[in-house]
Motif scaffolding. Structure first.
Motif, PDB file in Angstrom:
ATOM      1  N   GLU A 426       0.837  -1.202   0.000  1.00  0.00           N
ATOM      2  CA  GLU A 426       0.000   0.000   0.000  1.00  0.00           C
ATOM      3  C   GLU A 426       0.880   1.262   0.000  1.00  0.00           C
ATOM      4  N   THR A 429       2.434   1.756  -3.364  1.00  0.00           N
ATOM      5  CA  THR A 429       1.453   2.258  -4.344  1.00  0.00           C
ATOM      6  C   THR A 429       1.483   3.780  -4.379  1.00  0.00           C
ATOM      7  N   TYR A 494       0.827 -16.503 -12.524  1.00  0.00           N
ATOM      8  CA  TYR A 494       0.978 -15.064 -12.250  1.00  0.00           C
ATOM      9  C   TYR A 494       2.459 -14.686 -12.212  1.00  0.00           C
ATOM     10  N   GLU A 588      -9.181 -14.388  -5.968  1.00  0.00           N
ATOM     11  CA  GLU A 588      -9.262 -12.989  -5.529  1.00  0.00           C
ATOM     12  C   GLU A 588      -8.656 -12.812  -4.140  1.00  0.00           C
ATOM     13  N   HIS A 589      -8.797 -13.838  -3.306  1.00  0.00           N
ATOM     14  CA  HIS A 589      -8.215 -13.766  -1.961  1.00  0.00           C
ATOM     15  C   HIS A 589      -6.689 -13.796  -2.032  1.00  0.00           C
ATOM     16  N   PHE A 591      -4.695 -12.826  -4.430  1.00  0.00           N
ATOM     17  CA  PHE A 591      -4.083 -11.654  -5.058  1.00  0.00           C
ATOM     18  C   PHE A 591      -4.709 -10.338  -4.589  1.00  0.00           C
ATOM     19  N   ALA A 592      -5.420 -10.390  -3.468  1.00  0.00           N
ATOM     20  CA  ALA A 592      -6.094  -9.187  -2.954  1.00  0.00           C
ATOM     21  C   ALA A 592      -5.143  -8.008  -2.714  1.00  0.00           C
ATOM     22  N   GLN A 595      -4.527  -5.422  -5.706  1.00  0.00           N
ATOM     23  CA  GLN A 595      -5.646  -4.776  -6.402  1.00  0.00           C
ATOM     24  C   GLN A 595      -5.485  -3.260  -6.538  1.00  0.00           C
ATOM     25  N   ASN A 596      -4.797  -2.625  -5.607  1.00  0.00           N
ATOM     26  CA  ASN A 596      -4.693  -1.155  -5.639  1.00  0.00           C
ATOM     27  C   ASN A 596      -3.447  -0.646  -6.358  1.00  0.00           C
ATOM     28  N   PRO A 602      -3.372  -5.045 -11.835  1.00  0.00           N
ATOM     29  CA  PRO A 602      -3.834  -6.357 -11.357  1.00  0.00           C
ATOM     30  C   PRO A 602      -4.615  -7.110 -12.431  1.00  0.00           C
ATOM     31  N   GLN A 604      -7.594  -9.453 -13.234  1.00  0.00           N
ATOM     32  CA  GLN A 604      -8.850  -9.926 -12.656  1.00  0.00           C
ATOM     33  C   GLN A 604      -9.080 -11.392 -13.006  1.00  0.00           C
ATOM     34  N   TYR A 605      -9.952 -12.033 -12.258  1.00  0.00           N
ATOM     35  CA  TYR A 605     -10.189 -13.468 -12.470  1.00  0.00           C
ATOM     36  C   TYR A 605     -10.724 -13.743 -13.867  1.00  0.00           C
TER      37      TYR A 605
END
Length: 695
Positions: A426, A429, A494, A588-589, A591-592, A595-596, A602, A604-605
């Motif tokens: 974070e 970012t 990934y 999603e969990h 690679f959470a 996401q920012n 990122p 997405q699935y």
């Protein structure tokens, strides 16, 4: 600890307890009749959570203090044992000294592993009244234990890299800083050593000489260990690393003698105690919690623990000779991979002097300059621009906190690091956004003044570290065994498709920028007629080794992804029932934390499903196709790794690549085609890249 009955101004305890108390038993029973079976009545401030968290006082199953009231044996204080003649304060036999010292050191190790002081070190009754001990050797040892506890606690608190499972800081009322100076305690230990040395020369019996030498080694070890810690703790000046290393070598030699003579100490009887230790003596000091049994580490294992700690101290003293931030980060990360003890991790944090904000800002400036050599830090025309200089200084100042957090993060235990990496992303970012704006501003100035671009210079540097954090986060899941086998394929995908690719791209850009800067400098020198024209010598590309290494890892991840896709098509992987599991939720969990991020964006699935869909390939494919392409990846990884100077890690990766290449080649040839037995992933050689085994 001594306890006495309290007196309350002459009033008896019964009178105090009866004062203004009312008997509500009958009213309570009447009120209960209004409740049906299974109903509960509770206050708004005491709900289900409070009820489940509450401890029932005086219940032996729940209240730790009640253990003292169970069983026939009663815990006795030092004074009581002395009155009854169980313990003594002088004329200790050598086997008793060895046993007491080794058990105390084992208690210190147990404390460092997360147990409480009250249930480990201070079960030693002699530590309750060290000044009462008449024997000089035992008195000096008991006092140095206090000094060791104080300095260890100081290390741990200053470094702040511990969690509740690592360390219990509570002292339970014990004063860890006895009224004795550092010089005085070292003097007392030296006197004890000299006295023991005189006894060695005057004794004739070989067994007695060996016992005295064993005690001498233990006293000397505690002294040099304490002195080494004292040197490392010095804040006002750079620690004298040479002296520290000399002391650590001496400690290592003493430990070898201690390990060879550990059997000479008095052994515990049937009740698992040796004279002078009482496990229940501090039981009433513990908070009212569920009773816990603290198992003290065996003496031989405790000495092995100290031996490993000394070796780690020797390693961390090397940090003083490292100046480059990137090398420091690599050192911290590599040291953390060995899962060192808390004291070693804390000592490394304190030994490195670069975490001070002012110092770190200069280190960061030099790190960026070394990494990509941006015009803003080398061009005189940009450096003379006050606004540009202000932007760069502000950006580097904002970088100090995230990078200091990164260094501190490496000091935490491996399980906690993964959570902290997610939070660190974070902060990076925000740095990415600021780096992009600073680069855009400096680019305009740079193009006008030097004709050199300044696009993505700071951005590439921040991206490089962001990608390394992302890779560390994903790989930590393998080390901590968080992933199910059916999840491996999208983790490796990934890493293969994005992270290692982006990392290689960032390094290639920095590499090209540095080479370009070198050429410009050479051209400027050649234009100067006063200087002798140097012979043209082609320099190696600065990041060539790193690029080849990460390309090899990228190919290995590609090989695992293709192999796992083949296993999925052959039905060799056990998949969860779709009614009780959702791959999208899992994806999603995992690679959470990404996401920012701005860069890399990122995935997405839905994008992942589209990119990995078998239908999007031009030709019909089966598992053999994936096994063959996986073979090629491992073969490519092997070729790349063979170009790097071999060390332990490279040798392991070569072994894994060769083995997996053979396994996939066999599968591509139809080996065990009809078998649905899941393959085994063996992480014993490398914690991130397993050897695939067919069962």
């Amino acid at each position: 600890m001594e306890y006495s009955d309290s007196e309350c101004n002459g009033e008896t305890l019964d009178k105090i307890l009866m004062y203004k108390w009312l008997d509500i038993t009958s009213e309570f029973k009447d009120a209960v009749t209004g409740l049906d079976m299974g109903e509960l009545l509770h206050d708004n401030l005491f709900g289900l959570f409070e009820a489940m968290s509450a401890i029932e006082m005086m219940d032996p199953k729940m209240d730790a203090g009640m253990i003292c009231n169970r069983g026939a044996r009663k815990a006795k204080t030092l004074s009581q044992t002395l009155e009854e003649g169980i313990l003594k304060l002088d004329n200790f036999r050598y086997d008793e000294m060895i046993g007491i010292i080794d058990t105390t050191l084992a208690c210190i190790v147990s404390w460092l592993e997360g147990h409480s002081l009250a249930q480990t070190v201070f079960t030693n009754l002699y530590l309750h009244k060290p000044y009462s001990i008449e024997d000089k050797t035992m008195k000096a040892f008991c006092l140095i234990v206090y000094k060791l506890l104080e300095i260890i606690k100081d290390f741990v608190h200053k470094a702040m890299v511990y969690e509740e499972e690592d360390f219990q800081p509570m002292q339970y009322g014990y004063h860890l800083n006895p009224d004795i100076s550092e010089q005085r305690i070292i003097g007392m230990l030296r006197e004890a050593e000299e006295e023991l040395h005189r006894k060695i020369r005057s004794r004739q019996s070989a067994n007695e000489i060996q016992a005295i030498q064993a005690v001498h080694a233990r006293i000397k070890f505690t002294r040099v260990f304490y002195q080494a810690l004292t040197i490392m703790r010095r804040e006002e000046q750079t620690p004298a690393i040479t002296d520290c290393q000399r002391l650590l070598m001496t400690a290592c030699d003493m430990l070898n003698i201690m390990r060879d003579t550990v059997h000479l100490g008095i052994q515990a009887g049937d009740n698992e105690l040796i004279p002078g230790f009482e496990p229940l003596i501090n039981q009433r000091l513990l908070p009212p919690t569920f009773p816990r049994y603290t198992k003290i580490k065996p003496r031989a294992e405790a000495l092995a623990y100290f031996s490993d700690m000394i070796d780690r101290f020797k390693t961390i003293t090397k940090i003083q000779s490292i100046t480059s931030l990137h090398q420091v980060l690599d050192f911290f990360i590599d040291f953390s991979k060995s899962s060192p003890c808390l004291l070693s991790r804390s000592a490394l944090q304190l030994l490195y002097q670069g975490t001070n904000p002012c110092t770190l800002r200069d280190i960061l400036k030099e790190a960026v300059k070394t990494f990509i050599c941006p015009p803003a830090l080398v061009s005189k025309s940009i450096l003379s621009n006050q606004q540009a200089k202000k932007y760069v200084e502000s950006f580097l100042a904002h970088c100090t906190r995230p990078f200091a957090s990164f260094l501190q993060l490496c000091g935490h235990n491996r399980a906690r690091q993964r959570d902290k990496l997610a939070h660190l992303l974070e902060e990076f970012t925000n740095l990415q956004d600021e780096a992009e704006r600073v680069d855009a501003y400096l680019h305009n100035i740079s193009v006008n003044s030097t004709s050199r671009p300044h696009l993505a210079c700071f951005g590439t540097w921040i991206l490089y570290h962001t990608l390394k954090i992302m890779i560390m986060y994903l790989l930590a899941g393998f080390e901590l065994e968080l992933y199910s086998r059916h999840e491996y394929y999208y983790i490796y995908w990934y890493l293969y498709e994005f992270l290692y690719g982006w990392l290689v791209s960032a390094l290639s850009r920095a590499d090209s920028f540095l080479v370009e800067n070198e050429l410009i400098n050479e051209l400027q020198k050649s234009k100067n007629p006063s200087k002798k024209k140097p012979k043209h010598k082609r320099k190696p590309r600065p990041y060539n080794k790193d690029i080849v290494y990460y390309q090899a890892l990228q190919n290995m991840c590609g090989g695992y992804y293709k192999a796992l896709m083949g296993f999925r098509l052959d039905g060799k992987l056990t998949m969860p029932h779709p009614q009780f599991d959702s791959e999208q939720v899992r994806y999603e969990h995992r690679f959470a934390p990404f996401q920012n991020l701005l860069t890399p964006p990122p995935v997405q699935y839905s994008e992942f499903r589209e990119m990995t869909s078998v239908e999007r390939l031009q030709q019909p494919v089966d598992s053999i196709y994936f096994y063959i392409t996986g073979c090629k990846h491992f073969h490519q990884a092997r070729q790349l790794l063979e170009n790097i100077q071999s060390d332990g890690e490279i040798s392991d990766l070569l072994k894994i690549s060769k083995t997996n290449f053979i396994v996939l080649k066999l599968l591509a040839g139809g080996h065990k085609k009809d078998s649905v037995t899941p393959p085994e992933f063996d992480f014993s050689v490398n914690r991130y890249f397993p050897i695939i085994k067919l069962l």
